[in-house]
Design a protein around this motif. Sequence first.
Motif, PDB file in Angstrom:
ATOM      1  N   LYS A 169       2.911   3.362   2.426  1.00 48.97           N
ATOM      2  CA  LYS A 169       3.467   2.175   1.801  1.00 48.97           C
ATOM      3  C   LYS A 169       2.311   1.270   1.380  1.00 48.97           C
ATOM      4  O   LYS A 169       1.149   1.522   1.704  1.00 48.97           O
ATOM      5  CB  LYS A 169       4.393   1.453   2.786  1.00 48.97           C
ATOM      6  CG  LYS A 169       5.519   2.322   3.335  1.00 48.97           C
ATOM      7  CD  LYS A 169       6.415   2.872   2.236  1.00 48.97           C
ATOM      8  CE  LYS A 169       7.555   3.688   2.827  1.00 48.97           C
ATOM      9  NZ  LYS A 169       8.389   4.317   1.775  1.00 48.97           N
ATOM     10  N   ASN A 181       5.190  14.071   8.435  1.00 51.02           N
ATOM     11  CA  ASN A 181       4.387  13.170   7.618  1.00 51.02           C
ATOM     12  C   ASN A 181       3.981  13.900   6.351  1.00 51.02           C
ATOM     13  O   ASN A 181       4.342  15.071   6.147  1.00 51.02           O
ATOM     14  CB  ASN A 181       3.180  12.632   8.396  1.00 51.02           C
ATOM     15  CG  ASN A 181       2.151  13.710   8.747  1.00 51.02           C
ATOM     16  OD1 ASN A 181       2.180  14.818   8.212  1.00 51.02           O
ATOM     17  ND2 ASN A 181       1.246  13.379   9.645  1.00 51.02           N
ATOM     18  N   ALA A 182       3.237  13.224   5.495  1.00 55.52           N
ATOM     19  CA  ALA A 182       2.917  13.813   4.193  1.00 55.52           C
ATOM     20  C   ALA A 182       1.994  15.014   4.301  1.00 55.52           C
ATOM     21  O   ALA A 182       1.848  15.777   3.349  1.00 55.52           O
ATOM     22  CB  ALA A 182       2.286  12.754   3.294  1.00 55.52           C
ATOM     23  N   ASN A 209      -3.218   8.619   1.052  1.00 59.11           N
ATOM     24  CA  ASN A 209      -1.972   9.335   1.272  1.00 59.11           C
ATOM     25  C   ASN A 209      -0.865   8.808   0.357  1.00 59.11           C
ATOM     26  O   ASN A 209      -0.565   7.613   0.362  1.00 59.11           O
ATOM     27  CB  ASN A 209      -1.577   9.149   2.744  1.00 59.11           C
ATOM     28  CG  ASN A 209      -0.440  10.047   3.186  1.00 59.11           C
ATOM     29  OD1 ASN A 209       0.491  10.294   2.447  1.00 59.11           O
ATOM     30  ND2 ASN A 209      -0.525  10.508   4.429  1.00 59.11           N
ATOM     31  N   THR A 210      -0.236   9.683  -0.404  1.00 55.09           N
ATOM     32  CA  THR A 210       0.803   9.245  -1.341  1.00 55.09           C
ATOM     33  C   THR A 210       2.076   8.794  -0.641  1.00 55.09           C
ATOM     34  O   THR A 210       2.931   8.160  -1.269  1.00 55.09           O
ATOM     35  CB  THR A 210       1.168  10.362  -2.332  1.00 55.09           C
ATOM     36  OG1 THR A 210       1.519  11.541  -1.606  1.00 55.09           O
ATOM     37  CG2 THR A 210       0.022  10.661  -3.263  1.00 55.09           C
ATOM     38  N   ARG A 211       2.213   9.104   0.646  1.00 52.99           N
ATOM     39  CA  ARG A 211       3.383   8.637   1.372  1.00 52.99           C
ATOM     40  C   ARG A 211       3.156   7.268   2.013  1.00 52.99           C
ATOM     41  O   ARG A 211       4.075   6.721   2.601  1.00 52.99           O
ATOM     42  CB  ARG A 211       3.783   9.660   2.449  1.00 52.99           C
ATOM     43  CG  ARG A 211       4.092  11.042   1.869  1.00 52.99           C
ATOM     44  CD  ARG A 211       5.254  11.004   0.884  1.00 52.99           C
ATOM     45  NE  ARG A 211       5.434  12.278   0.218  1.00 52.99           N
ATOM     46  CZ  ARG A 211       6.209  13.259   0.662  1.00 52.99           C
ATOM     47  NH1 ARG A 211       6.867  13.089   1.794  1.00 52.99           N
ATOM     48  NH2 ARG A 211       6.322  14.381   0.004  1.00 52.99           N
TER      49      ARG A 211
END
Length: 543
Positions: free
Chosen positions: A104, A530-531, A100-102
Amino acid sequence: MRGTAALRGATPGPPADRAAIPGLVRRAAERHRDREAVVDGRTRITYGELGERVERAAAACIARGVEPGDRVAVWAPNTLEWIVAALGAVTAGGVLVPVNTRFKGAEAAYVLARTRAKLLFVTGTFLGTSYVASLRRAAGQGPGEGPLPGLPRLREVVVLAADAPADFRTWREFLADGAAVPPGAVRERADAVRPGDPSDITFTSGTTGRPKGVVITHAQTLRVYEVWSELAGLAEGDRYLIVNPFFHTFGYKAGIIACLLRGATMVPQPVFNVDTALANLAAERITVLPGPPTLHQALLDHPARSRHDLSALRLVVTGAAVVPLDLVERLRGELGVATVLTAYGLSEASGTVTMCRRGDPAEVVASTSGRAIPDTEVRVVGPDGAELSPGEPGEVLVRGHHVMSGYFEDPQETGKAITPDGWLRTGDVGVLDAGGNLRITDRIKDMFIVGGFNAYPAEIEQLLGRHPDVTEAAVVGMPDARLGEVGKAYVVRRPGATLTADDLIAWSRREMANYKVPRAVEFLAELPRNASGKVLKTELRSR
């Protein structure tokens, strides 16, 4: 209920040479060699060129020690490099782990450690964040140190950019390593991939705890998205704007895999921006645009929409618990979209469980997620596991060829999710009508009880969405001394609207049963998501 008895066998699985993704890529490159495959900014490549790039990436994976079954992760936005890296890894026999690019750094590191990924493809800087620096911090690597201490199994990190730290490799350097691997070795590795081998491990969104890795095979992926493409009407020559993120099942499989199956052109968009989407729709003559209802609502409401030629758009596929009838009618009426479909799925069932069919009336498309796809069973059960009659809400269970083999190396959670006789417990509350159409009303964990009555937030949200000044709404339960729980609504107003909380509560009392009426309303500029586009109910509850 056997949701597709009449359709069983109606849509065949993929031919033998397409029963694994490497074969699909090769066949697409041969069959559609001169057709445009990917448009990414100023870069345009044909299917023949895409096939060559994937083989080069597969050769580099082999050169860098990727063995069959090794996990290879991609932590990057929607780009041509994502497509080539992912398909190259799978062609080399690797198991794809989209990240997931979101996430951390710590969240990404958890996925990498959990899967013992050997190779990672990572973007450089995205949305103002250095993913490399974030990963280094999370993995305990100081400046100038060697391999990431917190990720001992991660042998190599490839940065999908022209520059990379000295201890990582650039995309160009990585591809150059594959020059020593003969084409025959790549073909041999690709041909060794079997339909029943894992193709990917996709992690759930993790909004209620640690994300779990869903294991899906090549055969499951190709069979489901052959069906999805057929039911949606995706065709050779379609031009598909892929806004759904590739790390999500819908973006990767209903996007990349479906386009490969049909010979459609992929136009990846890294971030949803309405202005960029409108420009792409017009300039690239986009014909296909799947995405969440919020995406299409934003396009329809954009003040500059009329200045863009969207006449090529013919197919929209969307899905959510709440799809306003007004949205379906506006897409058909204002934009002239010939086919608007809704669908329901989850990662644990390869991303697709039910779909509307072309020709379904607008009311069915807006109020349901359609009927079970071929060779799939859908039933709704009560707390005791007994099957419920049409019209009664309960937990949605799914059984079929596309249900995951399990969560990655987690038999305990797998046992909770899949019954001994093969039914996947989705955790979603739904209702089947007499025609087998499924309406998702909520997540089991989101339901709250008002004075003994079960209140389903998604149902209340759909009712609130009928108010002319409401763009979006999210409802959560909050404690109440008298009734136990009552609803609180978080609402996004239409631009320029002056709707007040008292106005909306009074309107709700006229439009819905008293126990469903929100006792409090708070207006937000936008709902937290969310993403993957899901509303973060946990964040709303914590307010």
